[in-house]
Design an enzyme around this catalytic site. Structure first.
Site, PDB file in Angstrom:
ATOM      1  N   HIS A  71       8.671   0.034  -8.523  1.00 50.53           N
ATOM      2  CA  HIS A  71       8.005   1.021  -9.381  1.00 50.53           C
ATOM      3  C   HIS A  71       7.956   2.378  -8.699  1.00 50.53           C
ATOM      4  CE1 HIS A  71       3.906   1.429  -7.601  1.00 50.53           C
ATOM      5  NE2 HIS A  71       3.979   0.140  -7.311  1.00 50.53           N
ATOM      6  N   ASP A 183       4.134   3.093  -1.284  1.00 50.12           N
ATOM      7  CA  ASP A 183       3.774   2.219  -2.401  1.00 50.12           C
ATOM      8  C   ASP A 183       3.965   3.000  -3.694  1.00 50.12           C
ATOM      9  OD1 ASP A 183       2.617   0.498  -4.230  1.00 50.12           O
ATOM     10  OD2 ASP A 183       0.577   0.765  -3.497  1.00 50.12           O
ATOM     11  N   GLU A 217       3.000   1.488 -12.898  1.00 50.25           N
ATOM     12  CA  GLU A 217       2.522   0.220 -12.335  1.00 50.25           C
ATOM     13  C   GLU A 217       1.088   0.334 -11.858  1.00 50.25           C
ATOM     14  OE1 GLU A 217       1.627  -2.768  -9.181  1.00 50.25           O
ATOM     15  OE2 GLU A 217       1.646  -0.585  -9.041  1.00 50.25           O
ATOM     16  N   GLU A 218       0.734   1.495 -11.291  1.00 52.29           N
ATOM     17  CA  GLU A 218      -0.560   1.638 -10.626  1.00 52.29           C
ATOM     18  C   GLU A 218      -1.755   1.582 -11.582  1.00 52.29           C
ATOM     19  OE1 GLU A 218      -1.025   1.396  -7.583  1.00 52.29           O
ATOM     20  OE2 GLU A 218       0.807   1.984  -6.544  1.00 52.29           O
ATOM     21  N   ASP A 240       7.765  -5.016  -4.148  1.00 53.77           N
ATOM     22  CA  ASP A 240       6.612  -4.123  -4.039  1.00 53.77           C
ATOM     23  C   ASP A 240       6.141  -4.227  -2.595  1.00 53.77           C
ATOM     24  OD1 ASP A 240       4.341  -2.486  -4.570  1.00 53.77           O
ATOM     25  OD2 ASP A 240       4.150  -3.320  -6.585  1.00 53.77           O
ATOM     26  N   HIS A 327      -2.578   2.808  -0.026  1.00 55.32           N
ATOM     27  CA  HIS A 327      -3.328   3.800  -0.817  1.00 55.32           C
ATOM     28  C   HIS A 327      -4.013   4.848   0.047  1.00 55.32           C
ATOM     29  CE1 HIS A 327      -3.425   1.692  -4.989  1.00 55.32           C
ATOM     30  NE2 HIS A 327      -2.254   1.549  -4.381  1.00 55.32           N
TER      31      HIS A 327
END
Length: 362
Positions: A71, A183, A217-218, A240, A327
């Site tokens: 993603h 990510d 996706e998030e 991922d 994150h």
């Protein structure tokens, strides 16, 4: 494929450019254009959809379809409220971490271009040490140097503007890649490298390959939900990131043991089709690719779930890249793991035959 280094200088240059380009959830298209430009020599054509998912297709006329997917979006913030004295309060766009915000620079995306700002925080001298407040969503704020709300709006900042961090790609101690948004733009990067290797090694696949870079996706796997109904694949291999659990304050009894440098992580979960997962493990063992295992409980929390439960059920599996400090703006992965995820997806594709159902009943 031999264990020689996979990543080239051109690869790393693209990874740096791709990571540095902001692609917040809902605003991924400029990053998608970079990605499509990179893989164009390695695919036959492209599919794109209304919300920005991009798919490079090899053998588009084949009836049997295999997806490899990552993603493209990164977590971010939205401008939510502007005070009379020109300070900006935010809400999340994805799982943005409020605790890392104070003293960070930000880029506010406006029609007039990027407006720079900072997450302010009261000086240590002015705080009461007996009742320290920690950063929370309702007390972090952005200062763009404006004297009041009217000046903020004159600069072009309004409610709904999206906000990203400007932190850029670095290499730590020669073989650790560090950046925000690893990510999971690294997933899009890794599947692009698989396409490159198939082309450079002159491999002909007996099926259609859909190299899929999903959006959104998030905020709940939304891009994958949309594109899987468009493609209608027979098989989906998702990549991922997952947590390196060897750094402080992580409870291994809850999170399991996975670490950077020890290889791709293969997941166990209801959404993971067991026979496809075993094919991946057999491939890793035959190709001498190191790997780790992870139990993901009810959901993987990745686009695997969206593909698996679509179209009446799609044989799906997850190959994860271990990552530290998810994150945050210093997400960290090991170059060897990046190469081994690429290698494992590549070799697995060569071990899938056209028409396989992976049925438990055959």
């Amino acid at each position: 494929m031999s264990a020689k280094k996979i990543l080239t200088k051109k690869s790393i240059d693209f990874l740096e450019k791709y990571l540095n380009n902001p692609s917040p959830t809902g605003y991924e298209w400029e990053g998608q254009k970079l990605w499509m430009d990179y893989i164009k020599p390695y695919v036959d054509n492209f599919i794109t959809d209304t919300y920005g998912t991009a798919v490079g297709v090899i053998n588009p006329d084949a009836k049997y379809k295999v997806v490899i997917e990552g993603h493209s979006d990164e977590i971010s913030w939205y401008v939510n409220y502007i005070t009379d004295n020109g300070l900006i309060y935010v809400i999340r766009n994805g799982g943005s971490d409020h605790q890392i915000a104070p003293s960070k620079w930000v880029d506010i995306h406006t029609k007039n271009g990027i407006v720079k700002g900072i997450f302010g925080w009261p000086a240590i001298h002015t705080r009461d040490s007996s009742k320290e407040e920690s950063p929370k969503l309702d007390n972090i704020f952005i200062d763009i140097g404006a004297k009041d709300k009217a000046e903020v709006e004159k600069i072009g900042v309004h409610v709904g503007c999206v906000i990203t961090y400007p932190d850029t790609f670095q290499i730590l101690n020669k073989d650790k890649f560090v950046c925000r948004a690893i990510d999971n733009r690294v997933g899009g990067f890794m599947i692009a490298e698989v396409a490159r290797l198939l082309k450079e090694n002159k491999k002909t696949l007996p099926f259609g390959l859909y190299i899929t870079n999903s959006v959104q996706e998030e905020i709940g796997l939304k891009g994958a939900e949309m594109i899987t109904h468009r493609i209608k694949p027979n098989v989906a291999i998702i990549t991922d990131v997952c947590h390196d659990t060897t750094t402080p304050m992580i409870e291994k009894k809850k999170q399991g043991h996975t670490e950077i440098g020890a290889g791709p992580v293969i997941s166990y979960a209801p959404a993971v089709q067991n026979k496809l997962r075993e094919r991946i493990i057999e491939t890793a063992e035959a190709s001498k690719i190191p790997f780790q295992r992870m139990a993901a409980s009810r959901y993987t929390g990745t686009d695997t779930d969206a593909f698996a439960y679509s179209n009446g059920g799609v044989a799906s599996a997850l190959i994860s890249l271990p990552l530290r400090y998810m994150h945050t703006t210093v997400e960290t992965v090991h170059r060897d793991d990046v190469e081994n995820v690429i290698r494992l997806i590549y070799e697995t594709l060569l071990n899938i035959k056209e028409g396989e159902t992976f049925s438990y009943f055959e």
